[in-house]
Design an enzyme around this catalytic site. Sequence first.
Site, PDB file in Angstrom:
ATOM      1  N   LYS A  79       8.432   8.366  -5.508  1.00  0.00           N
ATOM      2  CA  LYS A  79       8.497   7.358  -4.424  1.00  0.00           C
ATOM      3  C   LYS A  79       9.205   6.243  -5.264  1.00  0.00           C
ATOM      4  O   LYS A  79       8.647   5.809  -6.355  1.00  0.00           O
ATOM      5  CB  LYS A  79       7.379   6.801  -3.956  1.00  0.00           C
ATOM      6  CG  LYS A  79       7.302   5.513  -2.947  1.00  0.00           C
ATOM      7  CD  LYS A  79       6.108   5.490  -2.138  1.00  0.00           C
ATOM      8  CE  LYS A  79       6.298   4.338  -1.139  1.00  0.00           C
ATOM      9  NZ  LYS A  79       5.021   3.891  -0.389  1.00  0.00           N
ATOM     10  N   SER A 154       5.271   4.298   4.762  1.00  0.00           N
ATOM     11  CA  SER A 154       6.277   3.893   3.764  1.00  0.00           C
ATOM     12  C   SER A 154       6.948   4.869   2.870  1.00  0.00           C
ATOM     13  O   SER A 154       7.995   4.636   2.305  1.00  0.00           O
ATOM     14  CB  SER A 154       6.065   2.506   3.130  1.00  0.00           C
ATOM     15  OG  SER A 154       4.793   2.842   2.144  1.00  0.00           O
ATOM     16  N   SER A 178       0.229   5.009   4.268  1.00  0.00           N
ATOM     17  CA  SER A 178       1.722   5.571   3.636  1.00  0.00           C
ATOM     18  C   SER A 178       1.911   7.094   3.230  1.00  0.00           C
ATOM     19  O   SER A 178       2.881   7.270   2.939  1.00  0.00           O
ATOM     20  CB  SER A 178       2.223   4.514   3.044  1.00  0.00           C
ATOM     21  OG  SER A 178       2.673   3.555   3.753  1.00  0.00           O
TER      22      SER A 178
HETATM   23  N1  GLN Z   1       1.980   1.125   7.832  1.00  0.00           N
HETATM   24  C1  GLN Z   1       1.433   0.189   6.991  1.00  0.00           C
HETATM   25  C2  GLN Z   1       2.041  -0.994   6.717  1.00  0.00           C
HETATM   26  O1  GLN Z   1       3.167  -1.310   7.055  1.00  0.00           O
HETATM   27  C3  GLN Z   1       1.123   0.889   5.861  1.00  0.00           C
HETATM   28  C4  GLN Z   1       1.937   0.913   4.605  1.00  0.00           C
HETATM   29  C5  GLN Z   1       1.471   1.577   3.249  1.00  0.00           C
HETATM   30  O2  GLN Z   1       0.553   2.248   3.271  1.00  0.00           O
HETATM   31  N2  GLN Z   1       2.196   1.190   2.072  1.00  0.00           N
HETATM   32  O3  GLN Z   1       1.542  -1.899   5.696  1.00  0.00           O
END
Ligand code: GLN
Length: 498
Positions: A79, A154, A178
């Site tokens: 990532k 994400s 995420s």
């Molecule tokens: N969907 C969550 C957010 O937008 C989680 C994001 C994440 O785990 N990086 O913050």
Amino acid sequence: MTLPLHTLGVAELGRRLESGEATSVEITTHLLARVAEHRQLGAFLCVDEEAALAQAQAADARRAAGERGLLLGVPLAHKDIFVTEALPTTAGSKMLAGYRSPFDATVVHRLAAAGMVTLGKLNCDEFAMGSANENSAYGPVKNPWDATRVPGGSSGGSAAAVAARLLPAATGTDTGGSIRQPASFSGVTGIKPTYGVCSRYGMIAFASSLDQAGPFARSAEDCALLLSAMSGFDERDSTSAERPPQDYHAALSKARDGASAERPLAGLRIGLPREFFPAALAADVDGAVRAALREFEALGATLVDVSLPRTELSIPVYYIIAPAEASSNLSRFDGVKFGHRAAHYADLTDMYRKTRAEGFGPEVKRRIMIGTYVLSHGYYDAYYLQAQKLRRMIADDFQACFGQCDVIAGPVAPTVAWKSGAQGDDPVAAYLADIFTLPASLAGLPGMSVPAGFGEGDMPVGLQLIGNYFQEGTLLHAAHAFQQATDWHRRAPPGIGT
Ligand code: GLN
């Protein structure tokens, strides 16, 4: 018939490498060609073919010299939130366009030391903020099961690349879901370990008290291999847990007390929080998750009703704490030290303002504003402090459950992957869909997504397993037993060339 190399997972490729049936150069060449063929997915932000082949050659040489290991010579990608010396790192943001780190993140370093070959960096929501991979400054990622849908976020590039068989594995990070949610949306296996199990050194910070790294792969077995290599104490991360190295892979074959071949999960108590099965849960998700739970019962597990009464509150709590930490972490992107700097400005303040206005996308700006607000004088007590108190209560609720069960199960997300653009300009709709992943994140507990069936539009549904602190081995063991008895994790998106 020999299966094409891209259909094989990490352990399967590792075994081919061990037996001499394939070389890392062959595997790497094959997968690089697939990555090039599937550019339209948007999963990769950069690929370095030459460097990958050089690493593959080095892995083959290490093996020829007698070194062993199932990861030695197996390709993956990271990532783009992990900093890498040899490849650019953007965090999905224009702010870091062209940025080169002077060092590798610990996770990157450890997987390379195990001999894994890095093909490139994977698309993600900007600074890991999002649930659909539609917040990347470098364009969205498509879901390999249906290109009109999102892959989740994400870590959308990681999930999509593994689902599309471009890679057997990828790294991701999970702050509020995420890893688990894109794994669920894209039909792959992913695990977020206990906070502190993987080093955060070199992981671009979003919300430091929540951020955790973890692997994506096609099976629990493969995740266990990856997690063993990437986890462990790191003196460079002050929140890293001081524990001896763990071999999650070896632990998979250890039978539970009282278990048998037919009932490998005998004695395992699975708690079902009633708040994870609300009336509003999509019927397709509910059906797939319940069918998977029946399979766990057939494998010997018992199901018990439990309660996580503050599940709904995890949304406001997370969306106060995560932006608060983000507003502080992202203050370092000021045009002075890293990345983008506005070309024209009048004075220092104007330089900061223009740099940040140009470099950050709308979701990141929204979170910086929310975070700054909840930390400001007069609002700190009303929002941030209250959220911290509730966070503690949410963690306590889990401990009460773990008095009655060994693992907790439920859906990862309330629906299957939604259509691209479906949430338009309603950020709150995406926040609400995080309801089942946020509680474990706030408590710092390990959570996993396991492919468990299909729902509306033939889209994958993930089952979430949550364990007590440092029980990632229990999660992987349970998921592995389930995957030995089912083949959801082996299903590939139609038309991806298997
Ligand atoms: N969907 C969550 C957010 O937008 C989680 C994001 C994440 O785990 N990086 O913050």
